[in-house]
Write an enzyme that holds these catalytic residues in place. Structure first.
Site, mmCIF file in Angstrom:
data_model
loop_
_atom_site.group_PDB
_atom_site.id
_atom_site.type_symbol
_atom_site.label_atom_id
_atom_site.label_comp_id
_atom_site.label_asym_id
_atom_site.label_seq_id
_atom_site.Cartn_x
_atom_site.Cartn_y
_atom_site.Cartn_z
ATOM 1 N N ARG A 40 48.783 35.089 43.303
ATOM 2 C CA ARG A 40 49.221 35.461 41.957
ATOM 3 C C ARG A 40 50.411 36.421 41.964
ATOM 4 N NH1 ARG A 40 43.155 36.998 40.225
ATOM 5 N NH2 ARG A 40 42.988 37.083 42.493
ATOM 6 N N ASN A 43 46.476 42.158 41.487
ATOM 7 C CA ASN A 43 46.567 40.734 41.808
ATOM 8 C C ASN A 43 47.884 40.134 41.349
ATOM 9 O OD1 ASN A 43 43.854 40.667 42.786
ATOM 10 N ND2 ASN A 43 43.153 40.635 40.671
ATOM 11 N N SER A 76 96.432 67.528 49.672
ATOM 12 C CA SER A 76 96.069 66.308 48.950
ATOM 13 C C SER A 76 96.737 65.076 49.549
ATOM 14 C CB SER A 76 96.478 66.439 47.482
ATOM 15 O OG SER A 76 95.661 67.414 46.881
HETATM 16 C C1 UD1 Z 1 36.696 40.676 43.843
HETATM 17 C C2 UD1 Z 1 35.193 40.648 43.561
HETATM 18 C C3 UD1 Z 1 34.973 41.000 42.094
HETATM 19 C C4 UD1 Z 1 35.569 42.368 41.817
HETATM 20 C C5 UD1 Z 1 37.028 42.427 42.208
HETATM 21 C C6 UD1 Z 1 37.541 43.849 42.134
HETATM 22 C C7 UD1 Z 1 34.184 38.934 44.993
HETATM 23 C C8 UD1 Z 1 33.624 37.571 45.045
HETATM 24 N N1 UD1 Z 1 34.677 39.316 43.828
HETATM 25 O O1 UD1 Z 1 37.327 39.688 43.061
HETATM 26 O O2 UD1 Z 1 33.594 41.002 41.797
HETATM 27 O O3 UD1 Z 1 35.429 42.681 40.440
HETATM 28 O O4 UD1 Z 1 37.214 41.986 43.581
HETATM 29 O O5 UD1 Z 1 38.930 43.927 42.296
HETATM 30 O O6 UD1 Z 1 34.148 39.636 45.976
HETATM 31 N N2 UD1 Z 1 39.979 38.723 50.736
HETATM 32 C C9 UD1 Z 1 39.958 38.395 52.075
HETATM 33 N N3 UD1 Z 1 39.563 37.155 52.425
HETATM 34 C C10 UD1 Z 1 39.167 36.226 51.536
HETATM 35 C C11 UD1 Z 1 39.175 36.588 50.171
HETATM 36 C C12 UD1 Z 1 39.576 37.839 49.795
HETATM 37 O O7 UD1 Z 1 40.305 39.201 52.927
HETATM 38 O O8 UD1 Z 1 38.800 35.135 51.956
HETATM 39 C C13 UD1 Z 1 40.416 40.072 50.364
HETATM 40 C C14 UD1 Z 1 41.688 40.068 49.554
HETATM 41 O O9 UD1 Z 1 42.808 40.241 50.380
HETATM 42 C C15 UD1 Z 1 41.506 41.262 48.629
HETATM 43 C C16 UD1 Z 1 40.003 41.377 48.498
HETATM 44 O O10 UD1 Z 1 39.438 40.644 49.549
HETATM 45 O O11 UD1 Z 1 42.018 42.442 49.185
HETATM 46 C C17 UD1 Z 1 39.481 40.870 47.153
HETATM 47 O O12 UD1 Z 1 39.833 39.529 47.009
HETATM 48 P P1 UD1 Z 1 40.343 38.937 45.637
HETATM 49 O O13 UD1 Z 1 40.618 37.508 45.783
HETATM 50 O O14 UD1 Z 1 41.431 39.792 45.091
HETATM 51 O O15 UD1 Z 1 39.006 39.119 44.781
HETATM 52 P P2 UD1 Z 1 38.880 39.191 43.219
HETATM 53 O O16 UD1 Z 1 38.976 37.847 42.648
HETATM 54 O O17 UD1 Z 1 39.804 40.214 42.699
HETATM 55 CA CA CA Z 2 41.437 41.540 43.618
#
Ligand code: UD1
Ligand code: CA
Length: 457
Positions: A15, A227, A404
Protein backbone atom coordinates in the site's frame (compact mmCIF):
# COMPACT_ATOMS: atom_id res chain seq x y z
CA UNK A 1 12.92 -12.77 34.20
CA UNK A 2 14.60 -12.58 30.81
CA UNK A 3 12.45 -11.12 28.11
CA UNK A 4 13.02 -11.23 24.40
CA UNK A 5 11.36 -9.54 21.45
CA UNK A 6 10.34 -10.37 17.92
CA UNK A 7 9.85 -7.52 15.48
CA UNK A 8 7.89 -8.30 12.34
CA UNK A 9 9.23 -6.55 9.31
CA UNK A 10 8.88 -8.86 6.34
CA UNK A 11 5.86 -7.24 4.77
CA UNK A 12 6.10 -5.83 1.27
CA UNK A 13 4.24 -2.68 2.14
CA UNK A 14 2.20 -2.88 -1.07
CA UNK A 15 0.00 0.00 0.00
CA UNK A 16 3.04 2.31 0.19
CA UNK A 17 3.59 1.95 -3.58
CA UNK A 18 7.33 2.11 -3.18
CA UNK A 19 10.54 0.36 -4.24
CA UNK A 20 11.85 0.81 -0.70
CA UNK A 21 10.90 -1.85 1.89
CA UNK A 22 8.12 -0.34 4.01
CA UNK A 23 9.93 -0.37 7.35
CA UNK A 24 12.83 1.61 5.86
CA UNK A 25 10.67 4.63 5.15
CA UNK A 26 11.82 7.43 7.41
CA UNK A 27 10.04 9.52 9.98
CA UNK A 28 11.88 12.69 11.07
CA UNK A 29 15.14 11.33 9.72
CA UNK A 30 15.00 7.79 11.10
CA UNK A 31 13.53 4.65 9.56
CA UNK A 32 10.36 3.25 11.13
CA UNK A 33 12.04 0.02 12.13
CA UNK A 34 14.99 1.84 13.71
CA UNK A 35 12.53 3.77 15.83
CA UNK A 36 10.75 0.60 16.95
CA UNK A 37 14.06 -1.11 17.72
CA UNK A 38 15.40 1.81 19.74
CA UNK A 39 12.33 1.72 21.95
CA UNK A 40 12.50 -2.06 22.33
CA UNK A 41 16.21 -1.89 23.22
CA UNK A 42 15.45 0.68 25.89
CA UNK A 43 12.82 -1.59 27.49
CA UNK A 44 15.03 -4.13 29.18
CA UNK A 45 14.76 -6.73 26.46
CA UNK A 46 17.72 -9.04 26.02
CA UNK A 47 17.46 -10.66 22.63
CA UNK A 48 15.75 -9.15 19.65
CA UNK A 49 14.87 -11.06 16.51
CA UNK A 50 13.76 -9.26 13.38
CA UNK A 51 11.74 -11.16 10.80
CA UNK A 52 12.67 -9.78 7.41
CA UNK A 53 11.60 -10.63 3.87
CA UNK A 54 10.99 -8.06 1.18
CA UNK A 55 14.25 -6.15 0.58
CA UNK A 56 15.85 -8.15 3.40
CA UNK A 57 19.43 -7.25 2.49
CA UNK A 58 18.68 -3.58 2.54
CA UNK A 59 16.83 -3.91 5.84
CA UNK A 60 19.56 -6.05 7.41
CA UNK A 61 22.41 -3.77 6.41
CA UNK A 62 20.59 -0.68 7.67
CA UNK A 63 20.27 -2.31 11.11
CA UNK A 64 23.77 -3.68 11.62
CA UNK A 65 24.38 -1.50 14.67
CA UNK A 66 21.49 -3.03 16.60
CA UNK A 67 23.03 -6.43 17.33
CA UNK A 68 19.92 -8.32 16.22
CA UNK A 69 19.21 -11.81 15.10
CA UNK A 70 17.62 -11.95 11.69
CA UNK A 71 15.30 -14.60 10.37
CA UNK A 72 14.08 -14.67 6.83
CA UNK A 73 10.47 -15.14 5.81
CA UNK A 74 10.57 -16.00 2.17
CA UNK A 75 6.87 -15.82 1.43
CA UNK A 76 4.68 -13.37 3.20
CA UNK A 77 2.01 -15.65 4.61
CA UNK A 78 0.79 -13.61 7.55
CA UNK A 79 1.90 -12.40 10.96
CA UNK A 80 1.47 -15.87 12.53
CA UNK A 81 3.72 -17.39 9.89
CA UNK A 82 6.24 -14.58 10.40
CA UNK A 83 6.55 -15.37 14.11
CA UNK A 84 6.81 -19.08 13.28
CA UNK A 85 9.95 -18.26 11.27
CA UNK A 86 11.51 -17.03 14.52
CA UNK A 87 10.45 -20.12 16.48
CA UNK A 88 13.97 -21.24 17.30
CA UNK A 89 14.64 -17.90 18.97
CA UNK A 90 11.66 -18.15 21.30
CA UNK A 91 12.88 -19.03 24.81
CA UNK A 92 11.08 -21.67 26.84
CA UNK A 93 11.50 -19.50 29.89
CA UNK A 94 10.52 -15.89 30.14
CA UNK A 95 8.25 -13.80 28.00
CA UNK A 96 8.29 -12.65 24.43
CA UNK A 97 7.11 -9.33 23.23
CA UNK A 98 5.96 -9.22 19.60
CA UNK A 99 5.78 -5.91 17.73
CA UNK A 100 5.43 -4.71 14.17
CA UNK A 101 8.12 -2.77 12.39
CA UNK A 102 5.55 -0.37 10.96
CA UNK A 103 4.47 1.32 14.21
CA UNK A 104 7.09 4.05 14.56
CA UNK A 105 5.39 6.01 17.33
CA UNK A 106 5.49 3.30 20.00
CA UNK A 107 7.34 4.43 23.14
CA UNK A 108 9.54 2.56 25.59
CA UNK A 109 7.30 3.47 28.55
CA UNK A 110 4.43 1.65 26.87
CA UNK A 111 6.44 -1.48 26.21
CA UNK A 112 7.71 -1.49 29.79
CA UNK A 113 4.21 -1.00 31.24
CA UNK A 114 2.77 -3.72 29.02
CA UNK A 115 5.40 -6.19 30.23
CA UNK A 116 4.85 -5.17 33.84
CA UNK A 117 1.06 -5.56 33.50
CA UNK A 118 1.54 -8.98 31.90
CA UNK A 119 3.91 -10.19 34.62
CA UNK A 120 2.17 -8.60 37.61
CA UNK A 121 -1.14 -10.21 36.62
CA UNK A 122 0.52 -13.55 35.83
CA UNK A 123 -0.93 -13.53 32.34
CA UNK A 124 -0.06 -15.95 29.58
CA UNK A 125 -0.98 -13.67 26.69
CA UNK A 126 -1.52 -9.92 26.78
CA UNK A 127 -2.60 -7.71 23.90
CA UNK A 128 -1.86 -3.99 23.77
CA UNK A 129 -5.10 -2.36 22.68
CA UNK A 130 -6.54 1.12 22.22
CA UNK A 131 -9.94 2.72 21.93
CA UNK A 132 -10.13 4.68 18.70
CA UNK A 133 -12.80 6.75 16.98
CA UNK A 134 -12.07 5.24 13.59
CA UNK A 135 -11.11 1.57 13.97
CA UNK A 136 -11.16 0.90 10.21
CA UNK A 137 -8.42 -1.45 9.06
CA UNK A 138 -7.41 -2.68 12.50
CA UNK A 139 -8.18 -6.00 14.16
CA UNK A 140 -11.08 -5.66 16.62
CA UNK A 141 -10.92 -6.87 20.21
CA UNK A 142 -13.96 -9.09 20.80
CA UNK A 143 -14.92 -9.44 24.47
CA UNK A 144 -17.74 -10.97 26.42
CA UNK A 145 -20.09 -8.66 28.26
CA UNK A 146 -18.07 -9.22 31.44
CA UNK A 147 -14.95 -7.99 29.63
CA UNK A 148 -13.39 -11.42 29.10
CA UNK A 149 -11.30 -11.53 25.94
CA UNK A 150 -12.67 -13.96 23.33
CA UNK A 151 -10.77 -13.29 20.12
CA UNK A 152 -9.36 -10.73 17.72
CA UNK A 153 -11.12 -10.41 14.40
CA UNK A 154 -9.58 -8.71 11.38
CA UNK A 155 -11.45 -5.98 9.50
CA UNK A 156 -11.86 -8.19 6.45
CA UNK A 157 -13.23 -11.13 8.43
CA UNK A 158 -15.42 -9.16 10.80
CA UNK A 159 -19.18 -9.26 10.87
CA UNK A 160 -21.07 -5.96 10.76
CA UNK A 161 -21.63 -6.04 14.50
CA UNK A 162 -17.93 -6.65 15.17
CA UNK A 163 -16.90 -3.78 12.91
CA UNK A 164 -18.62 -1.42 15.34
CA UNK A 165 -16.14 -2.35 18.08
CA UNK A 166 -13.81 0.54 18.82
CA UNK A 167 -11.21 -1.32 20.82
CA UNK A 168 -8.50 -2.32 18.40
CA UNK A 169 -5.44 -4.54 18.35
CA UNK A 170 -2.26 -2.47 18.27
CA UNK A 171 -0.20 -5.39 16.95
CA UNK A 172 1.91 -5.52 20.13
CA UNK A 173 1.65 -8.54 22.38
CA UNK A 174 3.33 -10.19 25.31
CA UNK A 175 3.37 -14.00 25.35
CA UNK A 176 4.71 -16.57 27.71
CA UNK A 177 7.55 -18.03 25.66
CA UNK A 178 6.72 -21.71 26.14
CA UNK A 179 3.05 -21.24 25.21
CA UNK A 180 3.86 -19.17 22.13
CA UNK A 181 6.22 -21.91 20.98
CA UNK A 182 3.75 -24.66 21.70
CA UNK A 183 0.77 -23.20 19.88
CA UNK A 184 2.22 -21.24 16.96
CA UNK A 185 1.97 -24.18 14.58
CA UNK A 186 -1.73 -24.63 15.39
CA UNK A 187 -2.63 -21.41 13.53
CA UNK A 188 -4.52 -22.14 10.30
CA UNK A 189 -5.04 -19.83 7.35
CA UNK A 190 -8.82 -20.26 7.35
CA UNK A 191 -9.82 -16.64 6.81
CA UNK A 192 -10.70 -14.26 3.99
CA UNK A 193 -7.05 -13.41 3.27
CA UNK A 194 -5.83 -17.02 3.48
CA UNK A 195 -3.09 -15.86 5.89
CA UNK A 196 -1.72 -17.25 9.13
CA UNK A 197 -2.93 -14.67 11.64
CA UNK A 198 -0.92 -14.29 14.83
CA UNK A 199 -4.09 -12.90 16.35
CA UNK A 200 -5.65 -16.39 16.20
CA UNK A 201 -3.49 -17.28 19.21
CA UNK A 202 -6.02 -15.48 21.39
CA UNK A 203 -8.78 -17.90 20.46
CA UNK A 204 -6.35 -20.78 20.91
CA UNK A 205 -5.49 -19.37 24.33
CA UNK A 206 -9.16 -19.20 25.30
CA UNK A 207 -9.69 -22.84 24.23
CA UNK A 208 -6.76 -23.90 26.40
CA UNK A 209 -7.96 -21.96 29.41
CA UNK A 210 -4.94 -19.67 29.57
CA UNK A 211 -4.88 -16.36 31.41
CA UNK A 212 -5.47 -13.67 28.79
CA UNK A 213 -5.64 -9.93 29.15
CA UNK A 214 -5.70 -6.63 27.36
CA UNK A 215 -3.68 -3.60 28.32
CA UNK A 216 -5.33 -0.52 26.91
CA UNK A 217 -3.46 2.60 25.89
CA UNK A 218 -4.81 6.05 26.51
CA UNK A 219 -2.52 7.75 24.03
CA UNK A 220 -3.76 6.14 20.85
CA UNK A 221 -1.23 7.98 18.67
CA UNK A 222 1.41 5.50 19.66
CA UNK A 223 -0.14 2.53 17.97
CA UNK A 224 -0.57 4.13 14.56
CA UNK A 225 0.40 1.46 12.03
CA UNK A 226 1.83 2.93 8.84
CA UNK A 227 0.51 1.16 5.77
CA UNK A 228 0.22 4.07 3.34
CA UNK A 229 1.85 7.39 2.49
CA UNK A 230 -1.00 9.17 4.20
CA UNK A 231 -0.32 7.35 7.45
CA UNK A 232 3.40 8.00 6.97
CA UNK A 233 2.69 11.74 6.84
CA UNK A 234 0.39 11.45 9.83
CA UNK A 235 3.09 9.67 11.86
CA UNK A 236 5.68 12.24 10.74
CA UNK A 237 3.42 15.05 11.95
CA UNK A 238 3.03 13.48 15.39
CA UNK A 239 6.75 12.76 15.70
CA UNK A 240 7.65 16.28 14.57
CA UNK A 241 5.45 17.70 17.29
CA UNK A 242 7.03 15.43 19.91
CA UNK A 243 10.53 16.52 18.91
CA UNK A 244 9.80 20.25 18.80
CA UNK A 245 7.98 20.12 22.14
CA UNK A 246 10.98 18.38 23.70
CA UNK A 247 13.22 21.24 22.53
CA UNK A 248 10.75 23.86 23.75
CA UNK A 249 10.76 22.19 27.17
CA UNK A 250 14.54 22.60 27.17
CA UNK A 251 14.45 26.32 26.46
CA UNK A 252 14.40 26.66 22.68
CA UNK A 253 11.98 29.18 21.12
CA UNK A 254 10.07 28.17 18.00
CA UNK A 255 8.28 31.10 16.38
CA UNK A 256 5.84 28.64 14.80
CA UNK A 257 6.33 25.10 16.13
CA UNK A 258 4.17 23.60 13.41
CA UNK A 259 6.58 24.76 10.76
CA UNK A 260 9.89 23.53 12.06
CA UNK A 261 11.32 20.26 10.80
CA UNK A 262 13.83 18.86 13.25
CA UNK A 263 15.23 15.31 13.13
CA UNK A 264 15.40 13.26 16.32
CA UNK A 265 19.19 13.27 16.57
CA UNK A 266 19.47 17.07 16.67
CA UNK A 267 20.52 18.98 19.78
CA UNK A 268 19.72 22.69 20.27
CA UNK A 269 20.96 24.94 23.09
CA UNK A 270 18.98 27.22 25.38
CA UNK A 271 17.63 30.56 24.16
CA UNK A 272 18.17 29.69 20.53
CA UNK A 273 15.34 30.93 18.32
CA UNK A 274 14.10 28.91 15.39
CA UNK A 275 12.04 30.71 12.76
CA UNK A 276 9.39 29.06 10.57
CA UNK A 277 10.35 26.83 7.68
CA UNK A 278 13.66 25.71 9.18
CA UNK A 279 14.88 22.17 8.46
CA UNK A 280 17.51 20.71 10.80
CA UNK A 281 18.70 17.23 9.94
CA UNK A 282 20.98 14.38 10.97
CA UNK A 283 23.26 14.77 13.96
CA UNK A 284 23.34 18.55 13.93
CA UNK A 285 24.32 20.31 17.14
CA UNK A 286 23.31 23.95 17.62
CA UNK A 287 24.60 25.96 20.57
CA UNK A 288 22.94 28.46 22.88
CA UNK A 289 21.54 31.84 21.98
CA UNK A 290 21.67 31.27 18.23
CA UNK A 291 19.16 32.47 15.67
CA UNK A 292 18.16 30.26 12.76
CA UNK A 293 16.16 32.32 10.31
CA UNK A 294 13.38 31.21 8.02
CA UNK A 295 13.95 28.64 5.34
CA UNK A 296 17.39 27.59 6.50
CA UNK A 297 18.46 23.99 6.08
CA UNK A 298 21.17 22.60 8.33
CA UNK A 299 22.41 19.03 7.97
CA UNK A 300 24.98 17.16 10.07
CA UNK A 301 26.63 20.37 11.20
CA UNK A 302 27.98 21.77 14.44
CA UNK A 303 27.07 25.34 15.27
CA UNK A 304 28.54 26.96 18.38
CA UNK A 305 26.86 29.60 20.60
CA UNK A 306 25.73 33.09 19.45
CA UNK A 307 25.63 32.24 15.76
CA UNK A 308 23.12 33.91 13.43
CA UNK A 309 21.99 32.04 10.36
CA UNK A 310 19.56 33.49 7.86
CA UNK A 311 17.99 31.76 4.85
CA UNK A 312 21.03 29.60 4.33
CA UNK A 313 22.00 26.00 3.64
CA UNK A 314 24.71 24.32 5.74
CA UNK A 315 25.76 20.74 5.06
CA UNK A 316 28.40 18.71 6.94
CA UNK A 317 30.03 21.89 8.20
CA UNK A 318 31.00 23.64 11.42
CA UNK A 319 30.58 27.22 12.57
CA UNK A 320 32.26 28.73 15.64
CA UNK A 321 30.95 31.31 18.11
CA UNK A 322 29.62 34.69 17.17
CA UNK A 323 29.61 34.15 13.41
CA UNK A 324 26.87 35.31 11.04
CA UNK A 325 25.84 33.32 8.01
CA UNK A 326 23.66 34.56 5.16
CA UNK A 327 21.15 35.51 4.04
CA UNK A 328 21.46 33.11 1.12
CA UNK A 329 24.81 31.55 1.94
CA UNK A 330 25.66 27.97 1.04
CA UNK A 331 28.12 26.03 3.18
CA UNK A 332 28.88 22.79 1.38
CA UNK A 333 30.52 19.75 3.02
CA UNK A 334 33.77 20.36 4.84
CA UNK A 335 33.35 24.07 5.55
CA UNK A 336 34.89 24.99 8.91
CA UNK A 337 34.05 28.56 9.76
CA UNK A 338 35.87 30.28 12.66
CA UNK A 339 34.74 32.72 15.36
CA UNK A 340 33.18 36.09 14.59
CA UNK A 341 33.29 35.48 10.87
CA UNK A 342 30.89 37.06 8.44
CA UNK A 343 29.69 34.93 5.55
CA UNK A 344 27.25 37.17 3.77
CA UNK A 345 24.74 36.93 0.96
CA UNK A 346 25.39 34.66 -2.03
CA UNK A 347 28.64 33.31 -0.67
CA UNK A 348 29.39 29.65 -1.33
CA UNK A 349 32.04 27.83 0.68
CA UNK A 350 33.19 24.28 0.06
CA UNK A 351 35.76 22.14 1.85
CA UNK A 352 37.54 25.16 3.29
CA UNK A 353 38.77 26.53 6.57
CA UNK A 354 37.91 30.15 7.28
CA UNK A 355 39.85 31.78 10.13
CA UNK A 356 38.47 33.92 12.97
CA UNK A 357 37.28 37.41 12.13
CA UNK A 358 37.41 36.92 8.36
CA UNK A 359 34.74 38.50 6.20
CA UNK A 360 33.27 37.40 2.89
CA UNK A 361 30.33 39.75 2.88
CA UNK A 362 28.86 39.13 -0.53
CA UNK A 363 28.97 37.18 -3.79
CA UNK A 364 32.02 34.96 -3.51
CA UNK A 365 33.07 31.37 -4.10
CA UNK A 366 35.63 29.79 -1.80
CA UNK A 367 36.53 26.16 -2.53
CA UNK A 368 39.35 23.89 -1.29
CA UNK A 369 40.96 26.77 0.57
CA UNK A 370 42.62 27.62 3.84
CA UNK A 371 41.86 31.19 4.71
CA UNK A 372 43.55 32.75 7.76
CA UNK A 373 42.32 35.25 10.35
CA UNK A 374 41.00 38.74 9.64
CA UNK A 375 41.09 38.30 5.91
CA UNK A 376 38.83 40.42 3.72
CA UNK A 377 37.30 38.59 0.80
CA UNK A 378 35.74 41.24 -1.42
CA UNK A 379 32.62 41.12 -3.51
CA UNK A 380 32.79 38.81 -6.51
CA UNK A 381 35.97 36.98 -5.48
CA UNK A 382 36.38 33.55 -7.00
CA UNK A 383 38.74 30.91 -5.70
CA UNK A 384 39.50 29.17 -9.00
CA UNK A 385 40.11 25.70 -7.61
CA UNK A 386 39.33 23.56 -10.64
CA UNK A 387 41.24 23.41 -13.89
CA UNK A 388 38.83 21.04 -15.58
CA UNK A 389 40.76 18.00 -14.41
CA UNK A 390 41.58 18.33 -10.73
CA UNK A 391 40.87 20.43 -7.67
CA UNK A 392 43.83 22.30 -6.16
CA UNK A 393 44.37 24.20 -2.98
CA UNK A 394 44.59 27.92 -2.27
CA UNK A 395 46.05 29.34 0.93
CA UNK A 396 45.35 32.90 2.03
CA UNK A 397 47.24 33.85 5.18
CA UNK A 398 46.21 36.10 8.08
CA UNK A 399 45.30 39.75 7.50
CA UNK A 400 45.40 39.51 3.72
CA UNK A 401 43.09 41.67 1.62
CA UNK A 402 41.46 40.22 -1.47
CA UNK A 403 39.80 43.04 -3.44
CA UNK A 404 36.56 42.78 -5.33
CA UNK A 405 36.30 40.68 -8.47
CA UNK A 406 39.62 38.95 -7.90
CA UNK A 407 40.31 35.49 -9.28
CA UNK A 408 42.71 33.45 -7.20
CA UNK A 409 43.92 30.63 -9.45
CA UNK A 410 44.98 27.40 -7.70
CA UNK A 411 47.49 26.22 -6.66
CA UNK A 412 48.27 29.49 -4.92
CA UNK A 413 49.40 31.14 -1.73
CA UNK A 414 48.79 34.71 -0.64
CA UNK A 415 51.13 35.37 2.26
CA UNK A 416 50.37 37.41 5.41
CA UNK A 417 49.10 40.94 4.77
CA UNK A 418 49.23 40.33 1.03
CA UNK A 419 47.03 42.89 -0.73
CA UNK A 420 45.37 41.93 -4.01
CA UNK A 421 43.88 44.86 -5.91
CA UNK A 422 40.36 44.66 -7.27
CA UNK A 423 39.94 42.95 -10.62
CA UNK A 424 43.25 41.07 -10.51
CA UNK A 425 43.63 37.50 -11.67
CA UNK A 426 46.34 36.03 -9.46
CA UNK A 427 48.36 33.07 -10.72
CA UNK A 428 51.64 33.60 -8.89
CA UNK A 429 52.29 33.44 -5.13
CA UNK A 430 51.88 36.84 -3.42
CA UNK A 431 54.67 37.59 -0.90
CA UNK A 432 54.06 38.99 2.60
CA UNK A 433 52.87 42.59 2.83
CA UNK A 434 52.96 43.01 -0.96
CA UNK A 435 50.50 44.69 -3.31
CA UNK A 436 49.51 42.48 -6.20
CA UNK A 437 47.83 44.34 -9.03
CA UNK A 438 47.26 42.76 -12.40
CA UNK A 439 45.13 44.93 -14.61
CA UNK A 440 45.72 46.98 -17.70
CA UNK A 441 46.51 50.64 -17.23
CA UNK A 442 43.40 52.71 -17.76
CA UNK A 443 43.23 54.76 -21.01
CA UNK A 444 41.06 57.84 -21.74
CA UNK A 445 40.03 58.70 -25.33
CA UNK A 446 38.71 62.25 -25.43
CA UNK A 447 35.61 63.10 -27.54
CA UNK A 448 35.03 59.44 -28.42
CA UNK A 449 31.36 59.39 -27.29
CA UNK A 450 30.38 62.32 -29.54
CA UNK A 451 32.26 60.97 -32.52
CA UNK A 452 30.44 57.66 -32.27
CA UNK A 453 27.12 59.51 -31.75
CA UNK A 454 26.59 57.62 -28.49
CA UNK A 455 25.77 60.57 -26.32
CA UNK A 456 22.78 59.92 -24.10
CA UNK A 457 21.91 63.60 -23.46
C1 UD1 B 1 -2.09 -6.37 11.94
C2 UD1 B 1 -2.99 -7.21 12.86
C3 UD1 B 1 -4.19 -6.36 13.26
C4 UD1 B 1 -3.70 -5.09 13.94
C5 UD1 B 1 -2.72 -4.33 13.08
C6 UD1 B 1 -2.08 -3.21 13.86
C7 UD1 B 1 -2.80 -9.55 12.18
C8 UD1 B 1 -3.46 -10.66 11.47
N1 UD1 B 1 -3.44 -8.39 12.15
O1 UD1 B 1 -2.80 -6.06 10.77
O2 UD1 B 1 -5.03 -7.08 14.12
O3 UD1 B 1 -4.80 -4.26 14.26
O4 UD1 B 1 -1.64 -5.20 12.63
O5 UD1 B 1 -1.32 -2.36 13.05
O6 UD1 B 1 -1.76 -9.74 12.76
N2 UD1 B 1 4.43 -9.07 8.44
C9 UD1 B 1 5.43 -9.99 8.21
N3 UD1 B 1 5.14 -11.10 7.50
C10 UD1 B 1 3.91 -11.36 7.01
C11 UD1 B 1 2.89 -10.41 7.27
C12 UD1 B 1 3.17 -9.28 7.99
O7 UD1 B 1 6.57 -9.81 8.63
O8 UD1 B 1 3.73 -12.40 6.40
C13 UD1 B 1 4.77 -7.87 9.21
C14 UD1 B 1 4.64 -6.60 8.40
O9 UD1 B 1 5.87 -6.24 7.84
C15 UD1 B 1 4.19 -5.58 9.43
C16 UD1 B 1 3.47 -6.42 10.46
O10 UD1 B 1 3.86 -7.75 10.26
O11 UD1 B 1 5.28 -4.93 10.03
C17 UD1 B 1 1.95 -6.29 10.38
O12 UD1 B 1 1.53 -6.69 9.12
P1 UD1 B 1 0.40 -5.92 8.32
O13 UD1 B 1 0.16 -6.58 7.04
O14 UD1 B 1 0.71 -4.47 8.30
O15 UD1 B 1 -0.83 -6.22 9.29
P2 UD1 B 1 -2.17 -5.40 9.41
O16 UD1 B 1 -3.06 -5.74 8.30
O17 UD1 B 1 -1.86 -3.98 9.62
CA1 CA C 1 0.07 -2.73 9.64
Amino acid sequence: MANSAIVLAAGAGTRMKSRLPKVLHKICGKSMIERVLEEVKASNVEDITAVIGEGSQEVESSLKDFNLQFVFQEKRMGTGHAVLMAEKNIPEEGHVIVLCGDMPLIQRETIISLMAFHEDNHLDMTVLTAMVENPFGYGRIVKESDGKLIKIVEEKDAEDQERLIKEINSGVYCFRGDLLKKHLSEICPNNVQGEYYLTDLIEIGVQNGYALGTYSLLNTEEILGVNSRRQLAEAEGIMRKRIVEKHMDQGVTFINPEHAYVDSGVSIGMDTIIYPGVIIKGNTVIGENCMVGSNSRIENSTIEDHVQIQNSVLIDSSVKQGTTIGPFAYLRPGSCIGKNVKIGDFVEIKNSIIGDGTKASHLAYVGDAEVGKNVNIGCGVVFVNYNGKEKQKIIVEDNAFIGSNVNLVAPLKVHKRGYVAAGTTVTVEVPEGTLCIGREKQKHIKGWVDRKKLSRE
